[in-house]
Design an enzyme around this catalytic site. Structure first.
Site, mmCIF file in Angstrom:
data_model
loop_
_atom_site.group_PDB
_atom_site.id
_atom_site.type_symbol
_atom_site.label_atom_id
_atom_site.label_comp_id
_atom_site.label_asym_id
_atom_site.label_seq_id
_atom_site.Cartn_x
_atom_site.Cartn_y
_atom_site.Cartn_z
ATOM 1 N N SER A 794 -4.899 21.128 45.045
ATOM 2 C CA SER A 794 -4.640 21.452 46.448
ATOM 3 C C SER A 794 -5.634 22.434 47.052
ATOM 4 C CB SER A 794 -3.218 21.978 46.610
ATOM 5 O OG SER A 794 -3.112 23.244 46.024
ATOM 6 N N LYS A 837 4.714 27.337 50.218
ATOM 7 C CA LYS A 837 3.409 27.778 50.701
ATOM 8 C C LYS A 837 3.533 28.345 52.118
ATOM 9 C CE LYS A 837 0.656 24.694 47.852
ATOM 10 N NZ LYS A 837 -0.041 23.421 47.777
#
Ligand code: ADP
Length: 898
Positions: A794, A837
């Site tokens: 990511s 996140k």
């Protein structure tokens, strides 16, 4: 044997002390005294034809008892004859040496012939000894005993019957009857002896060949009879008397043998098998006692285990476990008890056997805590009381409990709480336990790589132990607790086996009825245990295991939620733990917010709780310091003053007054109540917790130079903000990567560099201000913090952004963070952990987040209070990301615009 013996009229006499030689018997005499040596030498040794000597029984004076008339008469006549020979007044004693050695001579003896003579070796003193073997021939009576020579001689007359006399006697019917009787008895004795000793019939021959009156003597001579009886036998000159006496003696002997035999037979017969065993045991015990290992010591607790097992096994078992477990338990217990009984405490293996038995005795085979009637409303209240928020999670727990209420043995899935540390996973599980009224036990599985940790070691290993599950059940002492399998995602498999497969068995309702712990070696029923698991991430949990669980995610809290949790739950709990109350210490909301923003940056509330505890501790110190200066409340004043006054009036020293123990914390804080509560302010925060750790400007400071980008990553602690730093220097065009990176992230870096190189012209990076930044240059990318391992795809977009920023010499926006995987062609792919996140970005004070377009759906999970404070930008291609990452848009666009 001679028919009849012709005796000389005089015989040398050998006294035979306390013994009688009977005709037909053979004796062996050692002659040592000078008198007897002389006698042997002169009468037997030196003569060519060995002569006869008379053997006369003598009795020691000390042993003189009233004896029969014949003997005393004999002695009297002996005495008289001695006197006649002009002996002294005490000559009747016929003493040759001294008064002490007085002997009484019998007046009848037996003439004997030497069968064998041997002379002993001459001693240095000149003394010699003889060994004589003599055979008794016939009786004689002493007419006159002479002591004149060196040894005694006597004038004798034979008591042997002549042939004619004997023939006459043999005609006597009494004699015939007596001899028949004697022979019969003798025969019986011989048969018995032969039977016992299994000898041949040689003795029987004697009965036929030897005249019966001689047989009587021979037989009697072979028994052990008393001296008196021997004497009376010697005195039985009449064959009839002799026969009847001999018959009596032989019969007596026969009877005694029979009785002895009977007794031994009886004793043998009575010793049945059990008695034999008993005897052997007695012997063994005696041996052990002798060796000092008495094992009947009750203190070693063996009887205690016996009792425990009786107790445990006595109560009813389910049909199933009865068959499966009971037999094997009995067997194991029996074996171990037996082994333990034979062991010494200091012997190796004693303690392990004992520990095993202890475990068997302590395990809750069927002891269960009583289940209370489940009240769903009360359970909901309890969950609300213990936990703030978590509405969906609590809802799911109530559903779970409702199913259990309707169907207690329902095989529903195992609940698994997944989320970062400190979000309340453990405390939720313990709330479930208290809602069900069950005991709670936590089994930590973090770092378990060995299957034996779950299943136990086999007892053959030294230091073997039961697995953690059995150990936990022993601790909790009931078979139906709520068992929390903590950090189930942290188990790994290696050569020592796969703990996950053992856990599969534990969580499978079909198999866990007979869970087999290697150490225990007896199936244990785990079906009554309610399992709850926790994990930081669901992804590392092996799919088969995950399949048995229902994952409930706890993503972490927003700052607002943390504030509420702190105000409602943490502060009251912390104060209570430190013996304080809100009247004493107050932590205002504003200060809690500061603690949340400046001192913690976590998904859960663990550090927050820790910091609040630090404040409470500091306050407690202040209480202790202020103690002396604090005015006592009224009750105490009234009590203390008269005491103090009295003592001072007496002129005595002031003594300490002891406040009784058992006063609780509440009382103490009441007693020393200060006038105004201590209110935490910023100064106190800094004093106690130190300077702020986070100031919300970190991102701004970090991206102050080109070449740094802000990413969002996902760790087991929840979401995190990750900075990526890139720099370039003169080199050969190589890529250097640091920061404990995994393979996936390294490849992402390669892709990122390749993409930037290929798009360098488009992005106008290649020849900025006439210098080619990409040629002849090494690129170094670093991920701080350098010590924490990182991996995952990511970071793709973040890497590209850092490189573009570096080569375009443009700073990235400090209020923006991003996440997303990138393909080689520049497409942005979706990633996981969006909720965590975004929460992390929010915690960091970031306002704009760039996400892959395909992650739009994940935003639904993010609390709206967070989303409202954030600007979300969705990106399809890398160019979209760059467009949002830089102030004024993508560098390429800027160039194209120009
Ligand atoms: P975890 O098991 O997820 O690591 P814990 O259950 O140990 O976390 O929680 C840490 C502390 O935070 C506990 O004291 C717990 O009571 C408290 N806590 C966590 N979440 C909440 C909540 N929603 N409401 C009240 N207290 C909470």
């Amino acid at each position: 044997m001679a028919e009849s013996v012709e005796l000389p009229s005089r015989l040398a006499i050998l006294p035979f002390r306390n013994k009688v030689l009977l005709p037909g018997a053979i004796i062996r005499i050692r002659c040592t005294s000078p008198t007897s040596v002389k006698l042997v030498e002169q009468e037997l040794w030196q003569r060519e034809e060995k002569g006869m000597i008379g053997i006369l029984p003598v009795r020691d004076a000390a042993e003189v008892k009233p004896v029969g008339p014949t003997m005393s008469q004999g002695l009297d006549s002996l005495d008289q004859s001695s006197k006649l020979q002009g002996g002294s007044s005490d000559s009747h004693k016929l003493d040759t040496k001294n008064q002490n050695d007085v002997v009484h001579w019998h007046n009848r003896g037996v003439a004997a012939r030497a069968l064998h003579l041997s002379r002993g070796v001459e001693k240095p003193s000149g003394r010699v000894t003889y060994i004589v073997v003599l055979e008794g021939l016939c009786r004689f009576s002493v007419q006159e005993l002479s002591t004149r020579g060196t040894y005694h001689t006597a004038r004798i007359s034979s008591l042997e019957m002549t042939k004619t006399e004997m023939e006459q006697v043999e005609q006597d019917p009494d004699f015939i009857m007596l001899s028949r009787q004697f022979k019969a008895t003798a025969m019986e004795l011989i048969s018995l002896l032969e039977q016992k000793q299994k000898t041949g019939g040689r003795t029987k021959v004697l009965l036929e060949t030897v005249p019966v009156h001689k047989l009587a003597d021979i037989f009697v001579a072979s028994f052990e009879i008393s001296f008196e009886e021997q004497l009376s036998m010697l005195d039985s000159v009449d064959p009839k008397v002799r026969l009847s006496k001999a018959t009596e003696l032989v019969d007596r002997h026969l009877q005694s043998i029979r009785v002895a035999e009977k007794i031994s037979q009886k004793v043998e017969g009575q010793l049945s098998k059990s008695q034999k065993e008993f005897l052997l045991r007695q012997q063994m015990r005696a041996i052990k006692e002798e060796l000092g290992d008495d094992d009947d010591d009750e203190d070693d607790g063996i009887s205690h285990y016996k009792f425990q097992f009786q107790k445990t096994l006595g109560s009813p078992w389910s049909k199933y476990s009865k068959i499966l477990c009971r037999k094997s338990i009995d067997f194991n217990v029996m074996l171990s008890l037996r082994r333990l009984k034979k062991m010494q405490p200091q012997q190796p293996g004693y303690s392990s056997s004992r520990a095993y038995l202890e475990l068997l005795a302590d395990l809750p085979w069927q002891k269960a805590s009583k289940e209370i009637e489940l009240d769903l409303r009360a359970a909901q209240e309890r969950l609300d009381r213990d936990h703030y928020g978590l509405v969906k999670v609590k809802q799911r727990i109530i559903e779970y409990l409702a199913v259990r209420k309707l169907k207690p043995d329902a095989r529903g899935p195992v609940l698994c709480f997944v989320g970062p540390p400190g979000v309340g996973k453990t405390s939720l599980a313990s709330s479930i336990a208290s809602a069900l009224g069950r005991k709670f036990v936590r089994i930590s599985l973090g770092g378990v790589k060995d299957e034996a940790d779950i299943r136990g070691h086999r007892r053959t290993y030294i230091g073997s132990m039961p697995g953690r599950l059995i150990d936990g059940l022993k601790r909790v002492a009931v078979c139906n607790p709520v068992m929390l399998l903590d950090e189930i995602d942290k188990t790994g498999s290696d050569i020592r086996g796969d703990p996950a497969s053992a856990l599969l068995e534990v969580l499978d309702p079909e198999q866990n009825k007979t869970f087999n712990d290697h150490y225990l070696n007896v199936p244990f029923d785990l079906s009554k245990v309610i399992f709850v698991a926790t994990a930081n991430r669901a992804q590392p949990i092996p799919p088969p295991l995950l399949d048995r669980m229902e994952v409930i995610e706890l993503p972490g809290y927003t700052a607002e939620e943390k504030l509420s949790i702190a105000m409602r739950h943490l502060i009251p709990r912390v104060l209570e733990q430190h013996g304080l109350s809100s009247e004493f210490l107050q932590i205002p909301e504003g200060m809690v917010k500061l603690v949340i923003h400046r001192y913690t940056r976590e998904a859960g509330v663990r550090n927050l709780e820790r910091n609040l505890a630090s404040l409470a501790r500091a306050a407690a110190v202040r209480v202790a310091e202020q103690e002396q200066f604090v005015p006592l409340n009224k009750g105490m004043e009234g009590l203390a003053t008269p005491l103090l006054e009295n003592r001072l009036a007496d002129g005595a020293e002031v003594e300490m007054e002891v406040i009784p123990m058992g006063v609780n914390n509440q009382d103490i804080s009441n007693t020393f109540r200060i006038t105004s509560p201590l209110v935490v302010d910023e100064a106190m925060l800094e004093k106690v917790l130190g300077p702020p750790k986070f100031d919300g400007r970190e991102a701004e400071q970090r991206v102050a130079t080109p070449g740094v980008s802000v990413g969002l990553v996902w760790t087991s602690f929840g979401g995190e903000v990750q900075f990526v730093e890139a720099t370039a220097m003169v080199g050969k065009g190589e890529l250097h990567l640091t920061g404990q990176l995994g393979d996936v992230i390294k490849e992402s870096a390669q892709i990122a560099l390749t993409w930037v190189r290929t798009r360098a012209a488009d992005l106008r990076l290649a020849a900025t201000e006439g210098i080619n930044l990409l040629e002849g240059r090494d690129v170094h990318i670093h991920f701080p913090a350098g010590a924490v391992p990182k991996d995952g795809p990511s970071a793709g977009v973040t890497l590209v952004t850092a490189l573009v920023s570096l080569f375009s010499r443009k700073r990235m926006r400090s209020d923006t963070a991003m996440t997303g995987e990138m393909t080689l062609r520049g497409l942005v792919l979706p990633v996981g952990g969006i909720k965590d996140k975004i929460l992390a970005a929010h915690r960091y004070g970031i306002r704009r987040v760039i996400l892959p377009e395909k992650n739009l759906k994940d935003l639904a999970e993010v609390p709206s209070s967070v989303l409202n404070n954030l600007e979300i930008h969705l990106a399809k291609r890398m160019e979209d990301v760059l467009e949002q990452a830089f102030e004024g848009g993508c560098p390429w666009r800027q160039h194209s615009k120009l």
